[in-house]
Design an enzyme around this catalytic site. Sequence first.
Site: not given
Ligand code: BGC
Length: 722
Positions: A262
């Site tokens: 993530d």
């Molecule tokens: C989220 C993800 C997301 C990523 C990119 C993170 O803060 O938890 O679900 O895909 O950001 O935007």
Amino acid sequence: MKAKLSGYLLCGFLLAAVFTVANAQSKKKQSLDAKISLLVKKLTLEEKISLLHANGIFSAGGVKRLGIPAIMTDDGPLGVREDVKEGWGPANLTTDSATFFPNGSALAATWNPDLAYRYGHDMGEEARARGKNVMLAPAFNICRTPLCGRTYEYYSEDPFLNSRLAVQSVKGIQSQHVAACVKHYAVNNQEVERGRVNVEVDERALREIYLPAFKASITEGNAWTIMSAYNKLRGAYCSENDYLLNKILKGEWGFKGIVISDWGGTHSTVKAANNGLDLEMGSNPPYNTYYFADKLLDSVRAGKVSLYEIDKKVHRVLWVLYHTDMSDNLPKGAINTPAHSKTAYDIASESIVLLKNEKNLLPLNTSTIKSLAVIGDNATRTFHLGGFGAGVKAKYEVTALAGLQNRLGKTIDIKYAQGYMVAAPRRGGGIKTQASRNADSIMIQQAVATAKSTDMAILFVGGNRDYESESRDRKDLGLPFNEQVLVDAVTASNPNTIVVVVGGAPYDIGKIKNNNHTIVWSWYNGSENGNALADVLTGKINPSGKMPFTFPADLKESPAHALNAYPGENLKVDYKEGILVGYRWFDTKKIEPLYCFGYGLSYTSFAYSGFVTDKKSYNPTESITATLKVKNTGKYAGKETIQLYVSKTGSAVDRADKELKAFKKINVAVGETATVTLRIPVKDLAYYDVKTSKWMVEPGKYKLLAGTSSRDIEQSGTITVN
Ligand code: BGC
């Protein structure tokens, strides 16, 4: 004799054909592996490392010299997110608008895997048209707490329903040669301290509740990528968790694709590299300072991470690229097509849940209504953007008011009053709750006057995309912005008041349930939101949505809260409820919820009868085939979801009162009777035995319970497993 001979010949021919296909597939696989290995050999160590970390907010890798395209990710799950520049501001392109699909829990409320496939397919097509090869979707967890700020993005509280939807979403996305990235792996059920919290969960709950939808996405859906969650599991960050990544995902499930961290969720170089992470993503430059950039290069040179390990990761990256941008017959993709709008419409119209219709006010009798009050901020609010986290720059979004005007505006005088003022969101820091904002008395007066002067009032309350948001959980389940004051005032001023609650997660609507005769639940329901809602209210569409999660009557009765096991202490959260999440808890503990899992009414009525199984006893390798009849006994054609739960009597281990094991959504015309067949492989009745680390099908009796919700069981039978 002749017939026998031709039978043999046919068998032989079929066997040869199967063998030839299997052989061709294995050759294809070998040649792909060989092709990739050859390419890996051509890369310098620096180039290899460059494939393993971000080089932009949503991009990574790419080696021009060898024609290797970059990994281009983009957020779902509401649709393909608009392009952003460094720092997350919009890139202000004119080419990045997209179809806004209903949120995750709306899709789950359809209980319709075919719609999940269409959702994936259309979003994949839009991703392809926008030059993305990895869609960061679908997202699912278990709604362990109804407060979780991202419940609206996720599917349901049930691992089986999640699995069926996730597999189809993945297949749909990947049909467009775009990799699905299932997220967030694993036990990511709260936003509070999500980046630091350590989850302790027993092995049985992990296997039976938290992992099944991930497992199904990989082993059945064949998802090409997966995103590790921010949190820790049993002391190790999910992005460097040997057990989750190496042992279970890559070992047990045979995952061939890329584990993506993530954003900003990587915490080490050597540990993460050796424990199974493949690609480090994050949002802030300079990218060469990332754990998987210069530091990884140094670690390889220092012998702390082997070249073999790096080559395996590079192989995975190239494997995904060969299935996406480097694949043959790459589709062109398409964006904002009428077909995509139709998918958004179909999901929205099947997701809306009729909660109460005591006076049969619905469907609206449009021939007798001359004037209509539409009240509430949510009637004119759009939901494609808002809050912190992924949204969609929707090409268009039909609000509830616009939908009603589209469908009824020519014949009915529609008057609008805002009714309540939403508090401005504070970025990352939460939104003012009802306590901090008094109801606006002038707005209430206007709403009351509007309601009084019309034949009927449709009142829109609930949450919005600023109120339910990534990076924070809600503080309580209460309706925000003092909406209840408005509900009370409008209800008192017009006896024909219909309440539409909009949200992506459970709310405490106990007072509305008690005081109001007509209640509809709607969601952050995509580009076609208002049209679908108007069609449900007017009866063009008979509502068929069923709740994908339990609404507790009191938050304190929800398992994690009853056991004081949320949000944890000293950055540790203990999943004390084990396997008893959602309805499993409420049913086992005999606690009456406000609305149970699987609940949802229709304008028609269905009568269930004739439940039988094909046999009375089964071996563990067999499948149970159950059939029953469902008759439409009402006045409207309609769809019904038959839910089949299983209950084990006299088990050697603790079991939930019942567990969903099969479901089917059918369409039945007025007066017709449908025969519904449901299949449960006996192996699906197993529990996870922690002593042997194996799935164990207990012999003995099982009750099969077929119902219209988890608490309205209409038919049942008993089978024995030998
Ligand atoms: C989220 C993800 C997301 C990523 C990119 C993170 O803060 O938890 O679900 O895909 O950001 O935007």
